[in-house]
Each structure stands twice: as structure tokens, then as C-alpha cells.
Design a protein around this motif. Structure first.
Motif, PDB file in Angstrom:
ATOM      1  N   ALA A 284       0.826  -1.206   0.000  1.00  0.00           N
ATOM      2  CA  ALA A 284       0.000   0.000   0.000  1.00  0.00           C
ATOM      3  C   ALA A 284       0.861   1.256   0.000  1.00  0.00           C
ATOM      4  O   ALA A 284       0.557   2.234  -0.689  1.00  0.00           O
ATOM      5  N   ARG A 285       1.958   1.227   0.762  1.00  0.00           N
ATOM      6  CA  ARG A 285       2.843   2.398   0.832  1.00  0.00           C
ATOM      7  C   ARG A 285       3.516   2.648  -0.512  1.00  0.00           C
ATOM      8  O   ARG A 285       3.501   3.774  -1.029  1.00  0.00           O
ATOM      9  N   ILE A 286       4.116   1.604  -1.093  1.00  0.00           N
ATOM     10  CA  ILE A 286       4.864   1.780  -2.336  1.00  0.00           C
ATOM     11  C   ILE A 286       3.935   2.119  -3.497  1.00  0.00           C
ATOM     12  O   ILE A 286       4.194   3.043  -4.278  1.00  0.00           O
ATOM     13  N   VAL A 287       2.833   1.385  -3.630  1.00  0.00           N
ATOM     14  CA  VAL A 287       1.940   1.585  -4.777  1.00  0.00           C
ATOM     15  C   VAL A 287       1.238   2.936  -4.687  1.00  0.00           C
ATOM     16  O   VAL A 287       1.092   3.636  -5.690  1.00  0.00           O
ATOM     17  N   SER A 288       0.808   3.344  -3.494  1.00  0.00           N
ATOM     18  CA  SER A 288       0.128   4.633  -3.373  1.00  0.00           C
ATOM     19  C   SER A 288       1.066   5.786  -3.718  1.00  0.00           C
ATOM     20  O   SER A 288       0.670   6.731  -4.414  1.00  0.00           O
ATOM     21  N   HIS A 289       2.316   5.700  -3.261  1.00  0.00           N
ATOM     22  CA  HIS A 289       3.289   6.742  -3.629  1.00  0.00           C
ATOM     23  C   HIS A 289       3.509   6.763  -5.136  1.00  0.00           C
ATOM     24  O   HIS A 289       3.601   7.836  -5.749  1.00  0.00           O
ATOM     25  N   SER A 290       3.609   5.597  -5.746  1.00  0.00           N
ATOM     26  CA  SER A 290       3.832   5.504  -7.186  1.00  0.00           C
ATOM     27  C   SER A 290       2.696   6.164  -7.962  1.00  0.00           C
ATOM     28  O   SER A 290       2.937   6.966  -8.890  1.00  0.00           O
ATOM     29  N   LEU A 291       1.456   5.843  -7.592  1.00  0.00           N
ATOM     30  CA  LEU A 291       0.304   6.364  -8.321  1.00  0.00           C
ATOM     31  C   LEU A 291       0.153   7.866  -8.136  1.00  0.00           C
ATOM     32  O   LEU A 291      -0.078   8.612  -9.103  1.00  0.00           O
TER      33      LEU A 291
ATOM     34  N   GLY B  42       2.636 -10.401  -8.501  1.00  0.00           N
ATOM     35  CA  GLY B  42       2.431  -9.479  -7.394  1.00  0.00           C
ATOM     36  C   GLY B  42       2.315  -8.056  -7.891  1.00  0.00           C
ATOM     37  O   GLY B  42       2.422  -7.779  -9.092  1.00  0.00           O
ATOM     38  N   PHE B  43       2.085  -7.107  -6.976  1.00  0.00           N
ATOM     39  CA  PHE B  43       2.028  -5.691  -7.348  1.00  0.00           C
ATOM     40  C   PHE B  43       3.308  -5.315  -8.085  1.00  0.00           C
ATOM     41  O   PHE B  43       4.418  -5.499  -7.563  1.00  0.00           O
ATOM     42  N   GLY B  44       3.154  -4.770  -9.286  1.00  0.00           N
ATOM     43  CA  GLY B  44       4.312  -4.480 -10.114  1.00  0.00           C
ATOM     44  C   GLY B  44       5.289  -3.520  -9.483  1.00  0.00           C
ATOM     45  O   GLY B  44       6.507  -3.676  -9.591  1.00  0.00           O
ATOM     46  N   GLN B  45       4.763  -2.497  -8.804  1.00  0.00           N
ATOM     47  CA  GLN B  45       5.646  -1.496  -8.211  1.00  0.00           C
ATOM     48  C   GLN B  45       6.517  -2.084  -7.108  1.00  0.00           C
ATOM     49  O   GLN B  45       7.691  -1.721  -6.973  1.00  0.00           O
ATOM     50  N   THR B  46       5.972  -2.993  -6.298  1.00  0.00           N
ATOM     51  CA  THR B  46       6.763  -3.530  -5.188  1.00  0.00           C
ATOM     52  C   THR B  46       7.865  -4.452  -5.692  1.00  0.00           C
ATOM     53  O   THR B  46       9.004  -4.386  -5.202  1.00  0.00           O
ATOM     54  N   VAL B  47       7.564  -5.296  -6.668  1.00  0.00           N
ATOM     55  CA  VAL B  47       8.608  -6.193  -7.161  1.00  0.00           C
ATOM     56  C   VAL B  47       9.654  -5.413  -7.960  1.00  0.00           C
ATOM     57  O   VAL B  47      10.848  -5.750  -7.926  1.00  0.00           O
ATOM     58  N   MET B  48       9.250  -4.351  -8.644  1.00  0.00           N
ATOM     59  CA  MET B  48      10.219  -3.541  -9.384  1.00  0.00           C
ATOM     60  C   MET B  48      11.126  -2.757  -8.441  1.00  0.00           C
ATOM     61  O   MET B  48      12.328  -2.601  -8.710  1.00  0.00           O
TER      62      MET B  48
ATOM     63  N   GLY C 281       3.590   0.477 -13.575  1.00  0.00           N
ATOM     64  CA  GLY C 281       3.432   1.922 -13.476  1.00  0.00           C
ATOM     65  C   GLY C 281       4.402   2.680 -14.359  1.00  0.00           C
ATOM     66  O   GLY C 281       4.830   2.214 -15.417  1.00  0.00           O
ATOM     67  N   ARG C 282       4.788   3.844 -13.895  1.00  0.00           N
ATOM     68  CA  ARG C 282       5.615   4.784 -14.657  1.00  0.00           C
ATOM     69  C   ARG C 282       7.079   4.350 -14.621  1.00  0.00           C
ATOM     70  O   ARG C 282       7.681   4.237 -13.557  1.00  0.00           O
ATOM     71  N   LEU C 283       7.683   4.137 -15.787  1.00  0.00           N
ATOM     72  CA  LEU C 283       9.072   3.709 -15.839  1.00  0.00           C
ATOM     73  C   LEU C 283      10.022   4.742 -15.231  1.00  0.00           C
ATOM     74  O   LEU C 283      11.048   4.387 -14.645  1.00  0.00           O
ATOM     75  N   GLY C 284       9.689   6.024 -15.396  1.00  0.00           N
ATOM     76  CA  GLY C 284      10.552   7.075 -14.880  1.00  0.00           C
ATOM     77  C   GLY C 284      10.810   6.970 -13.394  1.00  0.00           C
ATOM     78  O   GLY C 284      11.855   7.425 -12.891  1.00  0.00           O
ATOM     79  N   GLU C 285       9.874   6.389 -12.666  1.00  0.00           N
ATOM     80  CA  GLU C 285      10.031   6.198 -11.222  1.00  0.00           C
ATOM     81  C   GLU C 285      11.300   5.415 -10.909  1.00  0.00           C
ATOM     82  O   GLU C 285      12.021   5.709  -9.948  1.00  0.00           O
ATOM     83  N   TYR C 286      11.585   4.404 -11.729  1.00  0.00           N
ATOM     84  CA  TYR C 286      12.718   3.531 -11.466  1.00  0.00           C
ATOM     85  C   TYR C 286      14.027   4.163 -11.950  1.00  0.00           C
ATOM     86  O   TYR C 286      15.080   3.962 -11.334  1.00  0.00           O
ATOM     87  N   ALA C 287      13.944   4.947 -13.020  1.00  0.00           N
ATOM     88  CA  ALA C 287      15.114   5.710 -13.454  1.00  0.00           C
ATOM     89  C   ALA C 287      15.503   6.733 -12.391  1.00  0.00           C
ATOM     90  O   ALA C 287      16.689   6.998 -12.170  1.00  0.00           O
TER      91      ALA C 287
END
Length: 353
Positions: free
Chosen positions: A27-34, A85-91, A119-125
Motif C-alpha cells: 500500500a505504501r509503495i503503490v500509493s506513492h507511485s500512483l 504481485g504488485f508491479g511497483q513492489t517487485v520492481m 506503473g511509470r518507468l521514470g520512477e525507477y530511473a
């Protein structure tokens, strides 16, 4: 349009995820991502995704609680399985591991299969840039839900297959180039569909291959298509998409596009992280980036133009504005969120109109 502060939207989003089956870390990681996607102006990757995510959790397709599984690992490479699983958490897990490896050996490469929407690729960059590292990231749709036809075709064959390049440095922060290889992101068409609005001309085609502004045409049976990027030279955009498809689907052990594909499920991902201290050097990189930025920004401007934009500039400007004035959401997407909140028993925050 409803307008809500980023802080309120963050808390609301996190509560929806928790009540919808996500654990606290998810919830923490995905909500921040969105919410960050909304702040930066990428509403197609923002909170409008929540009803889809939590609908998939309810159906058992998105597996809440799953973590990154390492299938193969070397000092410079990781093959990962997201187990849906949630894409943002595993990424986030994959990126943290690759950043550490790049710091040790200079360059680290990773792949990921069976990740729900990342989600947004830029987050990981941005994660790599925060550690002074460069990165290249791309994703396909794991063989599902194609939206883009090759030039001259009238049936979809590939996803919108985004690619992202990030570099540290820059006077106002890192440079992050993040775009789909199609004329628009599918999520932006979906936003218009939910809102009951038309899409701008020049982005989508109807099932007969004719231009249309009706977003419903993309989701019909037979479906319409999104044009490849490139305008009159769209074969370049489709060619880039085709190469991304192979980098992600084939190298990861996941899937490339195939006949009779399933509905949207997630992504295969290909990542390279580069630590400049093992190459030309961190100081040299930052000095060159500083000089390049000054040289490009100081270009003589055409009449009526006040500034040129470099990768990441529009997002930084939008974020500064939305942090001050709030995030505006169209009525259709806000209604979808409030309906979800009612189903999950989550209080709806106050918004300005």
C-alpha cells in the motif's frame, strides 16, 4: 473537476489499497507511485489505475503479498519473477538489487516476468539517478492486450511498449526521458473513455484503420488501434516497439506478443543500471551534463518562444504547480474512486470543485 491535495490523495489511495487486500508495504509503495504519477502530470499512470488493480486482486489475478523471486543471479545480472504481485513492489526490489550490483561491478542487467502493471518507468530511473547512476528501462505487456498495429495494418499486434533513459545531474534534478513507442499511452485513451470525452486527433484508428477521436473504438470487437509514434515516419516508432518487445518478452523468459492474447495482466521488463564511477567517472559525467545542459538551454529562440524543454522539464513544472494548487481529477475517474471507496468502506476525503 474535483481538486485534491497530494497528501489527502496519498492517504486515500493507501487506505483503498489496504482495504482492498494489499499489505502495508504494498500500500505504501503503490500509493506513492500512483500519486507521484498524478503530481508529475502522468494521470494515465496515476490513481485512475486503482479500480483496475483492486478488481484484479479481487479476481485473484493480481496476487497481493507476492514478492520478487530470483530465478538466476550472477554478480552483474538478475532474472526475476514477479509472481503476478504488485508491479511497483517487485520492481522496487529489483531496482535496489541492481543498483547495488552496478555499484560493485559497474553495469548490472535485470529482467522481470509476471509482474502486474509496474506503473511509470521514470520512477525507477529516478531511483538509479538518486544514487548517481544512469539507467535504461523498457517494458512490454507480457503478450497481453495489444494496442498498436504495424504501419499499414488494422489489427493490434504489440503493446505501447515504453522505454525510459535516466541520467543523474542537471541543474534542477535528473534528466528522465520516459515515453511509449506509440502515439499515446493506452491509459490516456482509457481516461478519456471513462470521462466520456474524445481523444485528440491523430492518435487512434478505428477497426477499419481510419482516424477517429472516439476512445470507445479502441476497445470494441474488433478493436481499433493506437498509432505508432513518429507521424509520417511511424515505422520508426513501431520498429522501436518491436525491439522492446523482444528485449522484454524474450530475454526475461516471459512472453512476446502472440495470437488470441488475454486481457491486460502485467509486464515483462528489461533494465540496465550503470555506475559512471566504473566508466568515465562520476565527476566527468556530471561536468559534461552541466556543460551540455547550459549549451542546449542557451540556444537562440524563435520568435514567440520563451524556453526550450529538456527531458523531465514538463514533469517538474507540473509537479511544482500541483503541489501548490492540488491535483485535479476528471469527474468520471473521481466517481470510479468514490464508488470503490464505498465498496471498501473507506471514507472519501473532501475535494474542491
Amino acid at each position: 473537476m474535483p481538486v485534491i491535495t497530494a497528501e489527502s490523495l496519498q492517504k486515500f489511495t493507501e487506505s483503498l489499497l489496504l482495504n482492498g487486500g494489499a499489505n502495508e508495504e504494498e500500500a505504501r509503495i503503490v500509493s506513492h507511485s500512483l500519486v507521484d504519477a498524478n503530481l508529475l502530470g502522468h494521470d494515465s499512470h496515476g490513481v485512475m489505475r486503482l479500480p483496475f488493480y483492486l478488481g484484479r486482486v479481487k479476481e485473484g489475478i493480481l496476487k497481493a503479498g507476492e514478492t520478487l523471486q530470483i530465478l538466476n543471479e550472477t554478480p552483474a545480472a538478475i532474472t526475476g519473477d514477479g509472481c503476478w504481485g504488485f508491479g511497483q513492489t517487485v520492481m522496487h526490489d529489483l531496482m535496489n538489487r541492481l543498483i547495488e550490483k552496478a555499484g560493485n561491478v559497474g553495469v548490472a542487467c535485470g529482467t522481470l516476468k509476471r509482474a502486474s502493471h509496474i506503473g511509470r518507468l521514470g520512477e525507477y530511473a529516478e531511483m538509479a539517478a538518486a544514487q548517481g547512476m544512469a539507467s535504461i528501462i523498457c517494458a512490454n505487456t507480457h503478450g497481453s492486450a495489444p494496442r498498436v498495429a504495424p504501419v499499414g495494418g488494422k489489427r493490434p499486434r504489440l503493446g505501447t511498449n515504453p522505454i525510459c533513459i535516466g541520467m543523474p545531474g542537471g541543474e534542477q534534478g535528473p534528466f528522465v526521458l520516459d515515453f511509449g513507442t506509440s502515439a499515446t499511452a493506452e491509459g490516456k485513451v482509457r481516461i478519456k473513455k471513462i470521462a466520456g470525452e474524445q481523444v485528440p486527433p491523430g492518435l487512434i484508428l478505428d477497426p477499419d484503420g481510419n482516424p477517429t477521436t472516439d476512445p470507445n473504438q479502441l476497445y470494441g470487437d474488433p478493436p481499433g488501434t493506437i498509432l505508432p509514434m513518429g507521424g509520417d515516419q511511424a515505422y520508426k516508432g513501431f520498429g522501436l516497439s518491436f525491439m522492446v518487445e523482444m528485449l522484454c518478452g524474450a530475454l526475461s523468459g516471459g512472453q512476446c506478443a502472440f495470437p488470441d492474447p488475454p486481457p491486460p495482466q502485467g509486464n515483462c521488463v528489461f533494465v540496465i543500471v550503470i555506475d559512471p564511477k566504473h566508466l568515465g567517472g562520476q565527476n566527468h559525467l556530471l561536468n559534461e551534463i552541466t556543460n551540455l545542459e547550459k549549451y542546449v538551454r542557451n540556444v537562440p529562440l524563435k520568435e514567440g518562444v520563451t524556453e526550450v524543454y529538456l527531458p523531465g522539464d514538463p514533469e517538474k513544472k507540473t509537479a511544482a504547480s500541483r503541489k501548490e494548487t492540488g491535483i485535479s481529477l476528471d469527474g468520471g475517474n473521481w466517481d470510479a474512486l468514490t464508488k470503490l471507496a464505498e465498496e471498501l468502506g473507506v471514507p472519501v476525503p473532501e475535494v474542491a470543485e
